[in-house]
Motif scaffolding. Structure first.
Motif, PDB file in Angstrom:
ATOM      1  N   ASN A 122      -3.748   5.026  -0.304  1.00 28.37           N
ATOM      2  CA  ASN A 122      -3.812   4.688  -1.690  1.00 28.37           C
ATOM      3  C   ASN A 122      -3.717   6.040  -2.848  1.00 28.37           C
ATOM      4  OD1 ASN A 122      -2.683   2.023  -1.567  1.00 28.37           O
ATOM      5  ND2 ASN A 122      -4.537   1.279  -1.073  1.00 28.37           N
ATOM      6  N   GLU A 123      -4.498   6.813  -1.849  1.00 25.64           N
ATOM      7  CA  GLU A 123      -4.976   8.154  -2.857  1.00 25.64           C
ATOM      8  C   GLU A 123      -4.483   9.572  -2.179  1.00 25.64           C
ATOM      9  OE1 GLU A 123      -8.640   8.152  -4.833  1.00 25.64           O
ATOM     10  OE2 GLU A 123      -9.159   6.194  -4.376  1.00 25.64           O
ATOM     11  N   ALA A 159       0.757  -1.509  -0.035  1.00 23.21           N
ATOM     12  CA  ALA A 159      -0.166   0.097   0.039  1.00 23.21           C
ATOM     13  C   ALA A 159       1.082   1.225   0.415  1.00 23.21           C
ATOM     14  CB  ALA A 159      -0.722   0.409   1.000  1.00 23.21           C
TER      15      ALA A 159
END
Length: 129
Positions: free
Chosen positions: A82-83, A65
């Motif tokens: 993750n974003e 991740a």
């Protein structure tokens, strides 16, 4: 074949008349001197700036991740997984000493390698780069 420059002489004479009409005294323009908020502003509390970003780091964790962490000067960190544009969570270092904790999360430090605890992910090691 050489004619006197009458046009240039006339232009210079006109410019000198225009400049003669100007006053050599400076002109002072005074705007409205009344400020309806002057008293309020003078008695207002000092403005506190928002915290600055001390460091922005991207970590790769053991489960592959990506973790994005923005460390602020007010002993907080904003963490997203993750974003980069995800909402994330704000964690605080109590008394200014890591770890940063809150809402079931924990980040060990502002360093190249951290230990991250996140809900549903457990505890794992993450590294920059």
């Amino acid at each position: 074949m050489h004619k006197p420059p009458r046009f240039l002489a006339a232009a210079a004479l006109a410019a000198s008349f225009a400049l003669a009409a100007c006053s050599s005294e400076p002109e002072t323009i005074v705007a409205n001197r009344y400020d309806p908020q002057a008293d309020e502003l003078q008695n207002a509390a000092p403005v506190e700036l928002p915290p600055a970003i001390q460091a922005s780091r991207t970590y790769r964790c053991r489960d592959n991740a990506l973790v994005y962490a923005d460390f602020y000067t007010n002993d907080t960190v904003h963490v997203r997984i993750n974003e980069r544009s995800a909402e994330g969570v704000r964690l605080t270092a109590e008394g200014g000493n890591p770890p940063y904790t809150g809402e079931g999360w924990s980040v060990s430090a502002n360093a190249d390698q951290i230990t991250l605890t996140a809900p549903g992910r457990g505890t794992q090691t993450c590294r920059t780069g």
